[in-house]
Design a protein around this motif. Structure first.
Motif, PDB file in Angstrom:
ATOM      1  N   UNK A 115       0.868  -1.169   0.000  1.00  0.00           N
ATOM      2  CA  UNK A 115       0.000   0.000   0.000  1.00  0.00           C
ATOM      3  C   UNK A 115       0.907   1.222   0.000  1.00  0.00           C
ATOM      4  N   UNK A 116       0.796   2.032  -1.040  1.00  0.00           N
ATOM      5  CA  UNK A 116       1.610   3.239  -1.130  1.00  0.00           C
ATOM      6  C   UNK A 116       0.779   4.365  -1.732  1.00  0.00           C
ATOM      7  N   UNK A 136       8.533   8.325   1.723  1.00  0.00           N
ATOM      8  CA  UNK A 136       9.116   6.990   1.924  1.00  0.00           C
ATOM      9  C   UNK A 136       8.670   5.981   0.861  1.00  0.00           C
ATOM     10  N   UNK A 137       7.442   6.137   0.364  1.00  0.00           N
ATOM     11  CA  UNK A 137       6.953   5.243  -0.704  1.00  0.00           C
ATOM     12  C   UNK A 137       7.766   5.442  -1.977  1.00  0.00           C
ATOM     13  N   UNK A 155      -1.820   3.443   7.435  1.00  0.00           N
ATOM     14  CA  UNK A 155      -0.600   4.216   7.224  1.00  0.00           C
ATOM     15  C   UNK A 155       0.108   3.712   5.977  1.00  0.00           C
ATOM     16  N   UNK A 156       0.883   4.603   5.370  1.00  0.00           N
ATOM     17  CA  UNK A 156       1.675   4.222   4.203  1.00  0.00           C
ATOM     18  C   UNK A 156       3.142   4.491   4.477  1.00  0.00           C
ATOM     19  N   UNK A 157       4.035   3.771   3.893  1.00  0.00           N
ATOM     20  CA  UNK A 157       3.825   2.528   3.170  1.00  0.00           C
ATOM     21  C   UNK A 157       3.576   1.374   4.136  1.00  0.00           C
ATOM     22  N   UNK A 212      12.133   1.467   6.379  1.00  0.00           N
ATOM     23  CA  UNK A 212      13.282   1.833   7.197  1.00  0.00           C
ATOM     24  C   UNK A 212      14.604   1.633   6.506  1.00  0.00           C
ATOM     25  N   UNK A 213      14.615   1.580   5.211  1.00  0.00           N
ATOM     26  CA  UNK A 213      15.846   1.371   4.473  1.00  0.00           C
ATOM     27  C   UNK A 213      15.855   0.013   3.793  1.00  0.00           C
ATOM     28  N   UNK A 214      16.782  -0.131   2.873  1.00  0.00           N
ATOM     29  CA  UNK A 214      16.846  -1.334   2.051  1.00  0.00           C
ATOM     30  C   UNK A 214      17.171  -2.576   2.875  1.00  0.00           C
TER      31      UNK A 214
END
Length: 124
Positions: free
Chosen positions: A45-46, A52-53, A94-96, A114-116
């Protein structure tokens, strides 16, 4: 003119029979297609306005190791603003939001990107 009608009738009959037979797909080929285990679903969901999405989408497109992990999933993306029934079904506020489903049962959920590296750990 009679030849035209006979031709059309014969063509219609041929197409109908071809359809009933299943377009010529043999049973061995169908067994092969059905024997594959279903892949888990990654539901995303974005929104277009979500920073952040946008970062997550860019990482999913460009990071090769993340792409190879995502190849193991059937990825389904929903627009947060438009997919109201899906939001209610999955209780997303909330997204994403990332949800992993196996055989229709939710196994994991992550809210936020929160990062890759954190996302890779979530997917494994």
């Amino acid at each position: 003119m009679n030849k035209y009608y006979i031709f059309c009738a014969a063509l219609t009959f041929y197409i109908s029979m071809w359809t009933l037979v299943g377009f010529g797909v043999g049973p061995k080929r169908m067994d092969f297609l059905m024997s594959k285990p279903p892949r888990p679903r990654l539901i995303i969901f974005s929104a277009d306005w979500c920073l952040p999405c946008k970062v997550a989408r860019k990482e999913m497109r460009e990071n090769q190791s993340l792409k190879s992990i995502l190849d193991n999933y059937n990825v389904i993306t929903y627009n947060f603003d438009l997919a109201m029934p899906s939001r209610r079904k999955y209780k997303v506020n909330k997204v994403p939001t990332y949800i992993i489903e196996i055989d229709g049962i939710e196994t994991k959920r992550q809210i936020g990107f929160g990062g890759t590296e954190k996302f890779k750990k979530f997917l494994q």
